[in-house]
Write a protein that holds these residues in place. Structure first.
Motif, PDB file in Angstrom:
ATOM      1  N   GLY A 149      21.509 -93.864 -20.178  1.00  0.00           N
ATOM      2  CA  GLY A 149      20.425 -94.046 -20.147  1.00  0.00           C
ATOM      3  C   GLY A 149      19.666 -94.355 -18.694  1.00  0.00           C
ATOM      4  O   GLY A 149      18.484 -94.852 -18.684  1.00  0.00           O
ATOM      5  N   PHE A 156      14.485 -92.438 -22.614  1.00  0.00           N
ATOM      6  CA  PHE A 156      15.915 -92.699 -23.763  1.00  0.00           C
ATOM      7  C   PHE A 156      15.366 -93.566 -24.509  1.00  0.00           C
ATOM      8  O   PHE A 156      14.426 -94.458 -24.807  1.00  0.00           O
ATOM      9  N   THR A 161      19.470 -97.125 -23.695  1.00  0.00           N
ATOM     10  CA  THR A 161      19.367 -97.967 -22.369  1.00  0.00           C
ATOM     11  C   THR A 161      20.072 -99.322 -22.411  1.00  0.00           C
ATOM     12  O   THR A 161      20.358 -99.747 -21.711  1.00  0.00           O
ATOM     13  N   THR A 186      20.670 -93.758 -31.097  1.00  0.00           N
ATOM     14  CA  THR A 186      20.625 -92.790 -30.259  1.00  0.00           C
ATOM     15  C   THR A 186      19.600 -91.572 -30.937  1.00  0.00           C
ATOM     16  O   THR A 186      19.760 -91.417 -31.937  1.00  0.00           O
TER      17      THR A 186
END
Length: 210
Positions: A149, A156, A161, A186
């Motif tokens: 990230g 992101f 992150t 994600t």
């Protein structure tokens, strides 16, 4: 009368004889007056010589003491430079070592990573060239060794992150195997690369993008 004359003559003869003897004695006697004058004159000459020497030394200017600069100049003497002796002949092994140390270090040749065919499925969403803009996914150039990230200019997911994942070989391999299992939440909806050999090719290529 003759007797008186004879006595007188004898008396004159005696006087003449004494006078003659006196004259002879005076001629033979040493001239004490001359000697006395010479003796008296000798000390006078010595005194005159001494006075003349004193006057000469008084007239002669005194030599001033040397100054500090003169003392320094005398004490500082230029010495001849020491000639370097020729170096001793080196042994072959020592000569090779000296030449190796003196030679410049070979420069590393940067070999551009060759994109494998297996990366084609990744190239649909990701760019892999330096300076290229990110596509549907972030640019993968230079991500090796960085935190997940961290690519600037790409949005992101919070899951990515905050994951704290460092992109090394092990984490890249695990993420490519199953992105959702490695980092749940994600944005990458890819199901993963199940072939280990192809996955290794992709990981090697990503690690070489520097």
């Amino acid at each position: 009368m003759m007797t008186l004359c004879g006595a007188a003559a004898m008396s004159l003869a005696a006087c003449g004889s004494e006078s003659a003897d006196t004259t002879v004695n005076e001629m033979n006697a040493p001239d004490n007056s001359v000697a006395s004058v010479a003796v008296a004159q000798a000390p006078a000459d010595a005194a005159d010589t001494a006075d003349a020497a004193i006057e000469a030394s008084a007239d002669k200017p005194e030599t001033p003491p040397p100054s500090g600069d003169e003392i320094t100049a005398k004490s500082t003497r230029v010495t001849e430079p020491v000639k370097d002796e020729p170096p001793a002949l080196q042994k072959p092994a020592e000569l090779k070592l000296a030449l190796a140390m003196a030679a410049p270090a070979p420069q590393k040749t940067v070999v551009a990573a060759v994109r494998p065919a297996s990366f084609g499925q990744c190239a649909v969403c990701h760019s892999d060239k330096h300076g290229q803009k990110s596509g549907f996914g972030p640019n993968l150039f230079g991500i090796a060794g960085t935190k997940a990230g961290a690519v600037p200019g790409y949005a992101f997911s919070a899951a990515m992150t905050s994951s704290g994942v460092l992109w090394n070989r092990a984490n890249l391999d695990a993420f490519l195997l199953s992105p959702q299992s490695k980092i749940p939440g994600t944005k990458m909806s890819f199901s993963g690369v199940k072939d280990a050999a192809k996955r290794k090719e992709i990981v090697d290529y990503i690690l070489g993008l520097k």
